[in-house]
Motif scaffolding. Structure first.
Motif, PDB file in Angstrom:
ATOM      1  N   MET A 245       7.108 -12.511 -43.802  1.00  8.13           N
ATOM      2  CA  MET A 245       7.672 -12.793 -42.484  1.00  8.13           C
ATOM      3  C   MET A 245       6.723 -12.487 -41.325  1.00  8.13           C
ATOM      4  SD  MET A 245      10.499 -14.260 -43.087  1.00  8.13           S
ATOM      5  CE  MET A 245      10.018 -14.836 -44.710  1.00  8.13           C
ATOM      6  N   PRO A 246       6.099 -11.299 -41.262  1.00  4.35           N
ATOM      7  CA  PRO A 246       5.162 -11.074 -40.154  1.00  4.35           C
ATOM      8  C   PRO A 246       3.968 -12.034 -40.176  1.00  4.35           C
ATOM      9  CG  PRO A 246       5.775  -8.991 -41.164  1.00  4.35           C
ATOM     10  CD  PRO A 246       6.319 -10.073 -42.042  1.00  4.35           C
ATOM     11  N   PHE A 247       3.515 -12.394 -41.356  1.00  7.27           N
ATOM     12  CA  PHE A 247       2.411 -13.349 -41.440  1.00  7.27           C
ATOM     13  C   PHE A 247       2.835 -14.711 -40.893  1.00  7.27           C
ATOM     14  CE2 PHE A 247       1.229 -10.197 -44.599  1.00  7.27           C
ATOM     15  CZ  PHE A 247      -0.110  -9.990 -44.283  1.00  7.27           C
TER      16      PHE A 247
ATOM     17  N   VAL B 271       9.099  -9.293 -34.175  1.00  6.63           N
ATOM     18  CA  VAL B 271      10.073 -10.234 -34.741  1.00  6.63           C
ATOM     19  C   VAL B 271       9.839 -10.387 -36.240  1.00  6.63           C
ATOM     20  CG1 VAL B 271      10.794 -12.664 -34.777  1.00  6.63           C
ATOM     21  CG2 VAL B 271      10.516 -11.472 -32.597  1.00  6.63           C
ATOM     22  N   GLY B 272       8.580 -10.495 -36.651  1.00 11.15           N
ATOM     23  CA  GLY B 272       8.257 -10.597 -38.074  1.00 11.15           C
ATOM     24  C   GLY B 272       8.695  -9.364 -38.852  1.00 11.15           C
ATOM     25  N   GLY B 273       8.503  -8.188 -38.269  1.00  8.69           N
ATOM     26  CA  GLY B 273       8.926  -6.956 -38.921  1.00  8.69           C
ATOM     27  C   GLY B 273      10.437  -6.872 -39.063  1.00  8.69           C
ATOM     28  N   VAL B 274      11.145  -7.288 -38.018  1.00  7.21           N
ATOM     29  CA  VAL B 274      12.609  -7.297 -38.078  1.00  7.21           C
ATOM     30  C   VAL B 274      13.081  -8.300 -39.131  1.00  7.21           C
ATOM     31  CG1 VAL B 274      14.704  -7.889 -36.777  1.00  7.21           C
ATOM     32  CG2 VAL B 274      12.931  -6.463 -35.721  1.00  7.21           C
ATOM     33  N   LEU B 275      12.470  -9.488 -39.136  1.00  7.21           N
ATOM     34  CA  LEU B 275      12.822 -10.486 -40.154  1.00  7.21           C
ATOM     35  C   LEU B 275      12.533  -9.976 -41.562  1.00  7.21           C
ATOM     36  CD1 LEU B 275      11.634 -13.815 -38.498  1.00  7.21           C
ATOM     37  CD2 LEU B 275      13.992 -13.090 -38.940  1.00  7.21           C
ATOM     38  N   MET B 276      11.447  -9.239 -41.716  1.00  4.17           N
ATOM     39  CA  MET B 276      11.129  -8.660 -43.019  1.00  4.17           C
ATOM     40  C   MET B 276      12.257  -7.740 -43.475  1.00  4.17           C
ATOM     41  SD  MET B 276       7.824  -6.408 -44.266  1.00  4.17           S
ATOM     42  CE  MET B 276       8.074  -5.129 -43.067  1.00  4.17           C
TER      43      MET B 276
END
Length: 108
Positions: free
Chosen positions: A54-56, A77-82
């Protein structure tokens, strides 16, 4: 070329061991309480690689010349999605494991 092949093999092996160890360590405790607890290892082995992407993805979709605040926001946002992806995938499996009453759990 041979060194590159060795590095690739080493990284794949370490990645597999890392992913399996995450669910495997928790499986030792979980197996006493739920039947088919080995599914937890598989759930983690799938959820974490998908989540880590996700962060990538979020950082990859913003332009390279984006401002620092935009890059930070994309990373957050990527970290939250992860967390959402890993939590959702493992959560579904955990709920299924807890609700599975079809077999006895051996008492050890």
């Amino acid at each position: 070329k041979r060194i590159l092949q060795f590095q690739l093999l080493k990284n794949i092996t370490l990645g597999i061991l890392f992913v399996l160890s995450m669910g495997g360590a928790q499986w030792f405790a979980l197996r006493r309480y739920v039947p088919h607890a080995w599914w937890w290892i598989l759930a983690n082995a799938i959820a974490w690689p998908v989540g880590v992407m996700m962060p990538f993805i979020t950082l990859g979709i913003i332009p390279d010349d984006s401002s620092v605040p935009v890059m930070i926001a994309a990373g957050v946002v990527g970290g939250v999605l992860m967390g959402i992806v890993v939590g959702a995938l493992t959560g579904v499996v955990l709920v299924w494991l807890v609700q599975d009453k079809t077999s006895e759990v051996p008492q050890t």
